[in-house]
Design an enzyme around this catalytic site. Sequence first.
Site, mmCIF file in Angstrom:
data_model
loop_
_atom_site.group_PDB
_atom_site.id
_atom_site.type_symbol
_atom_site.label_atom_id
_atom_site.label_comp_id
_atom_site.label_asym_id
_atom_site.label_seq_id
_atom_site.Cartn_x
_atom_site.Cartn_y
_atom_site.Cartn_z
ATOM 1 N N CYS A 46 0.971 -0.875 0.252
ATOM 2 C CA CYS A 46 0.006 0.191 -0.288
ATOM 3 C C CYS A 46 1.392 1.227 0.285
ATOM 4 O O CYS A 46 1.809 1.099 -0.081
ATOM 5 C CB CYS A 46 -0.925 0.080 0.808
ATOM 6 S SG CYS A 46 -0.481 0.326 2.880
ATOM 7 N N ASN A 73 2.439 1.773 4.478
ATOM 8 C CA ASN A 73 2.562 0.552 4.916
ATOM 9 C C ASN A 73 2.485 0.417 6.699
ATOM 10 O O ASN A 73 3.365 0.097 7.216
ATOM 11 C CB ASN A 73 4.405 -0.016 4.579
ATOM 12 C CG ASN A 73 3.977 -1.785 5.131
ATOM 13 O OD1 ASN A 73 5.552 -1.287 5.418
ATOM 14 N ND2 ASN A 73 3.253 -2.658 4.829
ATOM 15 N N CYS A 116 -1.008 1.271 7.186
ATOM 16 C CA CYS A 116 -2.744 0.719 7.681
ATOM 17 C C CYS A 116 -3.125 -0.883 6.636
ATOM 18 O O CYS A 116 -3.509 -2.254 7.241
ATOM 19 C CB CYS A 116 -3.700 1.753 7.717
ATOM 20 S SG CYS A 116 -3.706 3.469 7.719
ATOM 21 N N ARG A 117 -3.998 0.198 5.465
ATOM 22 C CA ARG A 117 -3.539 -1.748 4.566
ATOM 23 C C ARG A 117 -2.799 -2.625 4.684
ATOM 24 O O ARG A 117 -3.352 -3.959 4.865
ATOM 25 C CB ARG A 117 -4.463 -1.402 3.854
ATOM 26 C CG ARG A 117 -5.149 0.367 3.116
ATOM 27 C CD ARG A 117 -5.700 0.775 2.204
ATOM 28 N NE ARG A 117 -4.503 1.349 1.810
ATOM 29 C CZ ARG A 117 -5.214 1.779 0.228
ATOM 30 N NH1 ARG A 117 -5.411 2.336 -0.674
ATOM 31 N NH2 ARG A 117 -3.853 2.817 0.639
ATOM 32 N N SER A 118 -1.520 -2.008 3.954
ATOM 33 C CA SER A 118 -0.862 -3.941 3.446
ATOM 34 C C SER A 118 -0.819 -4.029 4.881
ATOM 35 O O SER A 118 -0.825 -5.440 4.834
ATOM 36 C CB SER A 118 0.107 -3.186 2.894
ATOM 37 O OG SER A 118 1.238 -2.452 3.617
ATOM 38 N N ASP A 171 -8.726 3.357 1.587
ATOM 39 C CA ASP A 171 -8.190 4.168 2.377
ATOM 40 C C ASP A 171 -8.614 4.940 3.451
ATOM 41 O O ASP A 171 -8.899 5.697 3.501
ATOM 42 C CB ASP A 171 -6.709 4.830 1.676
ATOM 43 C CG ASP A 171 -5.622 5.510 2.381
ATOM 44 O OD1 ASP A 171 -5.834 4.994 4.135
ATOM 45 O OD2 ASP A 171 -4.126 5.617 2.400
#
Length: 155
Positions: free
Chosen positions: A8, A11, A13-15, A127
């Site tokens: 993401c 690095n 939050c999402r990933s 996001d």
Amino acid sequence: MNRIMFVCHGNICRSPMAEFVFKKLIKERGLEDKFTVSSSATSTEEIWDGVGNPVYPPAKRELLKHGITCEGKRAVQLKKSDYENYDLFICMDSANVRNAIRILDGDKQGKVKKLLSFLGSDGDVADPWYSGNFEIAYQDIYRGCVALLGNFYNI
């Protein structure tokens, strides 16, 4: 061994959410020895003097709601050399795909994919840094990770 890197923007939050959701899924199925799983950023915004920031607290809290810990995870940036060390780069959105391909100096082997493509969607994982809705991001990530795992095993 299946080597997967989730990607993401920052690095934080999402990933990392995807990394630890996927790790939980493979652990529950006794498949830890079949995978190497990590995550990285396409930017350096969350990395200072070579040290990455930890997972963003609201993302960390969302994972904890589902019994998942991400202790010790710090942001790292995707590197060109990662291309030879991983089989798949699973991006959270279209901008991540473009930036990952730029960093990796192309994608000759077709390793760069979007997570939701495993659900048959061209959509992006929203996001939560901007939306504030970590629960929706978690649900998309969870569904995508289940479908990704099903890509390897008929689960």
